[in-house]
Design an enzyme around this catalytic site. Structure first.
Site, PDB file in Angstrom:
ATOM      1  N   LYS A   1       8.201 -13.880  -2.176  1.00  0.00           N
ATOM      2  CA  LYS A   1       7.598 -14.381  -0.773  1.00  0.00           C
ATOM      3  C   LYS A   1       8.446 -15.586  -0.556  1.00  0.00           C
ATOM      4  CE  LYS A   1       3.680 -11.689  -1.135  1.00  0.00           C
ATOM      5  NZ  LYS A   1       3.701 -10.768   0.009  1.00  0.00           N
TER       6      LYS A   1
ATOM      7  N   THR B   1       5.817  -9.963  -6.197  1.00  0.00           N
ATOM      8  CA  THR B   1       6.365  -9.739  -4.802  1.00  0.00           C
ATOM      9  C   THR B   1       7.140 -10.904  -4.718  1.00  0.00           C
ATOM     10  OG1 THR B   1       4.624  -7.788  -4.409  1.00  0.00           O
ATOM     11  CG2 THR B   1       6.202  -8.661  -2.710  1.00  0.00           C
TER      12      THR B   1
ATOM     13  N   GLU C   1       7.202  -4.633   1.216  1.00  0.00           N
ATOM     14  CA  GLU C   1       7.503  -3.182   1.709  1.00  0.00           C
ATOM     15  C   GLU C   1       8.183  -3.214   3.094  1.00  0.00           C
ATOM     16  OE1 GLU C   1       3.740  -5.144   3.463  1.00  0.00           O
ATOM     17  OE2 GLU C   1       4.727  -4.882   1.607  1.00  0.00           O
TER      18      GLU C   1
ATOM     19  N   LYS D   1       9.883  -7.661  -7.092  1.00  0.00           N
ATOM     20  CA  LYS D   1       9.585  -6.434  -5.970  1.00  0.00           C
ATOM     21  C   LYS D   1       9.975  -7.034  -4.582  1.00  0.00           C
ATOM     22  CE  LYS D   1       5.915  -4.139  -3.722  1.00  0.00           C
ATOM     23  NZ  LYS D   1       6.063  -4.849  -2.420  1.00  0.00           N
TER      24      LYS D   1
ATOM     25  N   HIS E   1       5.403   2.176  -2.582  1.00  0.00           N
ATOM     26  CA  HIS E   1       4.446   1.248  -1.816  1.00  0.00           C
ATOM     27  C   HIS E   1       3.596   1.981  -0.845  1.00  0.00           C
ATOM     28  CE1 HIS E   1       2.676  -1.897   0.690  1.00  0.00           C
ATOM     29  NE2 HIS E   1       3.114  -2.748  -0.298  1.00  0.00           N
ATOM     30  N   ARG E   2       2.342   1.579  -0.619  1.00  0.00           N
ATOM     31  CA  ARG E   2       1.767   2.656   0.223  1.00  0.00           C
ATOM     32  C   ARG E   2       1.371   2.072   1.661  1.00  0.00           C
ATOM     33  NH1 ARG E   2      -4.774   1.856  -1.580  1.00  0.00           N
ATOM     34  NH2 ARG E   2      -4.682  -0.322  -1.926  1.00  0.00           N
TER      35      ARG E   2
ATOM     36  N   ASN F   1      -3.335  19.231  12.939  1.00  0.00           N
ATOM     37  CA  ASN F   1      -3.929  19.535  14.351  1.00  0.00           C
ATOM     38  C   ASN F   1      -5.238  19.345  14.718  1.00  0.00           C
ATOM     39  OD1 ASN F   1      -3.201  20.199  17.063  1.00  0.00           O
ATOM     40  ND2 ASN F   1      -4.414  22.151  16.692  1.00  0.00           N
TER      41      ASN F   1
END
Length: 477
Positions: A175, A173, A204, A201, A294-295, A123
């Site tokens: 693609k 990753t 995300e 991978k 993953h972030r 908050n």
């Protein structure tokens, strides 16, 4: 009478508004080993003293509100309130201060990152008396650390599961991240794993879209990795993204992955949420699955220097919530990441005990006691010419992940994987022989490319690709 139940009617109640610093700024306070300590970068509004701003942060993130309330007399504020115990000016910045706040452990539910963040940052960041506020670091006391499971397995257990030692792990990753059918996606996975990668991978944002539903993707990827394992004799994995719109759906996907016999699943821990992430981490430990994190969305929270939450805090929270890998930036690639700051939170992810070191942005000494470590994942705009620097910066306990740097190879996915594996093996060999990767890196790659046509082709394609942009989030001078 217990301080929790003691009433203070005899003292009397005086309605009205009083300055926060009269109650919550306590420079004489001696912090306890059981306190959660926080370092906030505070930018007060004009005319607001730093002591009042720091006290307001302590109050609004613990027991305080904007006015005196009569129910204060029904409890012991001294026991439960947060305290701003130190304020220091930020050198080189106008009207910025580091406010240190101590929170008693009783304020937090055991084993809940969700509750910890709801209290500390839930908050106060919208408080009008502050122009900006950033949570720079947290000290998590060992008493609280021990209430968390943490990573499902940790670094050593993962190496034992994979039977891979003495080098960074290598990933890719797939693609394009969106638009492939499940069968074509599985084909790309197979080619990369066959070429020498340890992992491939899901990106995300690959969940379960109309062009590729999750169950189809899981099946084709499992087929691909088992075929690659048979051909290479190495254990392979694909990060199957279990992130979903509900916890129930997420768990259904994780259960299906376990039934397929794959070694690892994946979760987007910030968009998915800490409650979902902790739930998945507990399932992964109980069922022998590794958990890649993953972030996604982190830069919305952590990139601006004067407002938000620093990634070192998000990294600590992930280690508590649970994950075996997490993306950490590359230092050398296309994504934000200043070297000393990145190495600071990489140590916070991997090591058992980390000393305070302001030169790397670490405000507090942190003891993780028995909580397993997390492998940092370097991913984003990296290619074979970066391999020496990545090997030198991150060391063996890391995952180096090349997406475009594998799939963009002019001869295809498998040769792209071969190029990266050869470059990695050459760098590890050179390092073990005592060569200086930082100084001799390019020479090491050129030497290896003489006997690897795949690496030579990759070197030619990416010889002029650089990302020369200064980091936004840098250390204070």
């Amino acid at each position: 009478m217990s301080p929790q139940t003691e009433t203070k009617a005899s003292v009397g109640f005086k309605a009205g508004v009083k300055e926060y610093k009269l109650t919550y700024y306590t420079p004489e306070y001696q912090t306890k080993d059981t306190d959660i300590l926080a370092a906030f970068r505070v930018t007060p509004q004009p005319g607001v003293p730093p002591e009042e701003a720091g006290a307001a942060v302590a109050a609004e993130s613990s027991t305080g509100t904007w006015t005196t309330v009569w129910t204060d007399g029904l409890t012991s504020l001294d026991r439960y309130k947060g305290r701003c115990y130190r304020i220091e000016r930020v050198v080189g910045e106008k009207d910025q201060y580091i406010a240190y706040v101590a929170y008693p452990l009783d304020l937090f539910e055991e084993g809940s990152v969700t509750n910890m963040f709801t209290s500390i940052v839930g908050n106060v960041f919208g408080f009008k008396a502050l122009r900006a506020l950033r949570l720079e670091d947290l000290r998590i006391p060992t008493a609280y650390v021990k209430t968390f499971q943490g990573p499902p397995h940790g670094i050593q257990v993962e190496r034992d599961k994979l039977n891979k030692y003495g080098r960074p792990l290598l990933g890719c990753t797939i693609k394009p991240k969106l638009g492939l059918s499940a069968k074509n996606y599985g084909r790309a996975v197979y080619e990369c794993l066959r070429g020498g990668l340890d992992f491939t991978k899901d990106d995300e944002n690959v969940n379960s879209q109309p062009f590729m539903r999750w169950r189809d993707r899981f099946l084709f990827c499992a087929e691909a990795l088992f075929k690659a394992q048979t051909e290479t004799g190495e254990i392979k994995g694909h990060y199957l993204n279990a992130t979903a719109g509900t916890c129930e759906e997420m768990m259904k996907r994780a259960v299906f992955a376990r039934e397929l016999g794959v070694p690892i699943v994946m979760h987007d821990y910030l968009t998915g949420g800490f409650t979902a992430n902790t739930t998945l981490a507990h399932y992964c430990r109980d069922n022998g699955l590794l958990l890649h994190i993953h972030r996604a969305m982190h830069a919305v929270i952590d990139r601006q220097k004067n407002h938000g939450i620093h990634f070192r805090v998000l990294a600590k929270a992930l280690r508590m919530s649970g994950g075996d890998h997490i993306h950490s930036g590359t230092v050398v690639g296309k994504l934000e990441g200043e070297r000393d700051i990145t190495l600071g939170f990489v140590d916070l992810l991997r090591d058992d005990f980390i000393e305070q070191d302001r030169s790397r942005g670490i405000y507090f000494t942190q003891d993780w006691v028995s909580l397993p470590g997390v492998l940092p994942v370097a991913s984003g705009g990296i290619h074979v010419w970066h391999m020496p620097a990545l090997t030198e910066i991150f060391g063996d306990d890391s995952v180096l992940q090349f997406g475009g740097g594998t799939l963009g190879h002019p001869w295809g996915n498998a040769p792209g994987a071969v190029a990266n594996r050869v470059a990695l093996e050459a760098c590890v060999k050179a390092r073990n022989e005592g060569r200086d990767l930082a100084r001799e890196g390019n020479e090491i790659i050129r030497e290896a490319s003489k006997w690897s046509p795949e690496l030579a082709a990759a070197c030619e394609v990416w010889k002029e690709i650089v990302f020369n942009f200064a980091a936004v989030d840098v250390l204070d001078k």
